[in-house]
Design a protein around this motif. Structure first.
Motif, PDB file in Angstrom:
ATOM      1  N   GLN A 126      -1.740  34.280  -9.231  1.00 47.39           N
ATOM      2  CA  GLN A 126      -1.642  34.392  -7.611  1.00 47.39           C
ATOM      3  C   GLN A 126      -1.150  33.345  -6.892  1.00 47.39           C
ATOM      4  O   GLN A 126      -2.302  32.382  -6.871  1.00 47.39           O
ATOM      5  CB  GLN A 126      -2.915  35.153  -7.177  1.00 47.39           C
ATOM      6  N   LEU A 127      -0.127  33.071  -6.069  1.00 46.25           N
ATOM      7  CA  LEU A 127       0.038  31.996  -5.415  1.00 46.25           C
ATOM      8  C   LEU A 127      -0.541  32.026  -3.898  1.00 46.25           C
ATOM      9  O   LEU A 127      -0.931  33.005  -3.400  1.00 46.25           O
ATOM     10  CB  LEU A 127       1.607  31.820  -4.875  1.00 46.25           C
ATOM     11  N   LEU A 128      -1.396  31.024  -3.903  1.00 43.57           N
ATOM     12  CA  LEU A 128      -2.247  30.769  -2.460  1.00 43.57           C
ATOM     13  C   LEU A 128      -1.511  29.898  -1.409  1.00 43.57           C
ATOM     14  O   LEU A 128      -1.570  30.433  -0.162  1.00 43.57           O
ATOM     15  CB  LEU A 128      -3.605  30.434  -2.936  1.00 43.57           C
ATOM     16  N   THR A 129      -1.071  28.803  -1.695  1.00 47.80           N
ATOM     17  CA  THR A 129      -0.608  27.878  -0.883  1.00 47.80           C
ATOM     18  C   THR A 129       0.550  26.938  -1.478  1.00 47.80           C
ATOM     19  O   THR A 129       0.388  26.713  -2.789  1.00 47.80           O
ATOM     20  CB  THR A 129      -1.487  27.057  -0.057  1.00 47.80           C
ATOM     21  N   LEU A 130       1.544  26.582  -0.688  1.00 48.36           N
ATOM     22  CA  LEU A 130       2.366  25.612  -1.092  1.00 48.36           C
ATOM     23  C   LEU A 130       2.454  24.543   0.051  1.00 48.36           C
ATOM     24  O   LEU A 130       2.988  25.138   1.258  1.00 48.36           O
ATOM     25  CB  LEU A 130       3.580  26.428  -1.538  1.00 48.36           C
ATOM     26  N   ALA A 131       2.544  23.431  -0.318  1.00 49.84           N
ATOM     27  CA  ALA A 131       3.079  22.324   0.671  1.00 49.84           C
ATOM     28  C   ALA A 131       3.494  21.303   0.175  1.00 49.84           C
ATOM     29  O   ALA A 131       3.410  20.763  -0.975  1.00 49.84           O
ATOM     30  CB  ALA A 131       1.648  21.846   1.347  1.00 49.84           C
ATOM     31  N   ARG A 132       4.382  20.337   0.911  1.00 52.54           N
ATOM     32  CA  ARG A 132       5.337  19.492   0.449  1.00 52.54           C
ATOM     33  C   ARG A 132       4.475  18.343   0.896  1.00 52.54           C
ATOM     34  O   ARG A 132       3.963  18.088   2.138  1.00 52.54           O
ATOM     35  CB  ARG A 132       6.833  19.270   1.164  1.00 52.54           C
ATOM     36  N   THR A 133       4.096  17.339  -0.106  1.00 50.96           N
ATOM     37  CA  THR A 133       3.269  16.045   0.282  1.00 50.96           C
ATOM     38  C   THR A 133       4.327  14.882   0.328  1.00 50.96           C
ATOM     39  O   THR A 133       3.872  14.077   1.232  1.00 50.96           O
ATOM     40  CB  THR A 133       2.501  15.747  -0.978  1.00 50.96           C
ATOM     41  N   SER A 134       5.459  14.837  -0.099  1.00 50.29           N
ATOM     42  CA  SER A 134       6.445  13.486   0.193  1.00 50.29           C
ATOM     43  C   SER A 134       7.751  14.134   0.036  1.00 50.29           C
ATOM     44  O   SER A 134       8.190  14.742  -0.945  1.00 50.29           O
ATOM     45  CB  SER A 134       5.818  12.310  -0.588  1.00 50.29           C
ATOM     46  N   THR A 135       8.613  13.230   0.431  1.00 53.50           N
ATOM     47  CA  THR A 135      10.188  13.398   0.309  1.00 53.50           C
ATOM     48  C   THR A 135      10.587  12.024   0.619  1.00 53.50           C
ATOM     49  O   THR A 135      10.197  11.231   1.513  1.00 53.50           O
ATOM     50  CB  THR A 135      10.599  14.450   1.431  1.00 53.50           C
TER      51      THR A 135
END
Length: 100
Positions: A43-52
């Motif tokens: 179950q996917l709860l969250t997704l966030a980009r930390t760096s680019t």
């Protein structure tokens, strides 16, 4: 139109294009993680980009993005995984051991 105005318009167009490129990479990461979690019955709860940042892998300059995502294997616990992408290509998906 002067050369300065033309240069400014080209620069703004380039910045706008890169903004949409990074958004496109984030959407590709979201689709990949959704499919990954569905395949592994998570179950996917969250997704966030930390760096680019810019990288020159695969013989061309592109964006290297790091994402963290939280998932659950049994619906009660929460674990954090990592996703690394170069452009829209997935380089690595790393998950800790989790309870099913």
């Amino acid at each position: 139109m002067t050369l300065l105005e033309l240069t400014l318009f080209l620069f703004l167009g380039f910045v706008g294009f890169q903004f949409w490129r990074i958004r496109s990479i984030s959407e590709a990461a979201n689709q990949y993680i959704l499919q990954y979690c569905h395949t592994h019955q998570l179950q996917l709860l969250t997704l966030a980009r930390t760096s680019t940042r810019i990288t020159f892998k695969y013989a061309k300059p592109d964006w290297q993005s790091h994402f963290i995502f939280e998932f659950s294997g049994n619906g009660e616990d929460r674990y954090t995984g990592e996703l690394k992408m170069v452009g829209k290509r997935v380089v690595r998906t790393q998950l800790p051991p989790y309870r099913v």
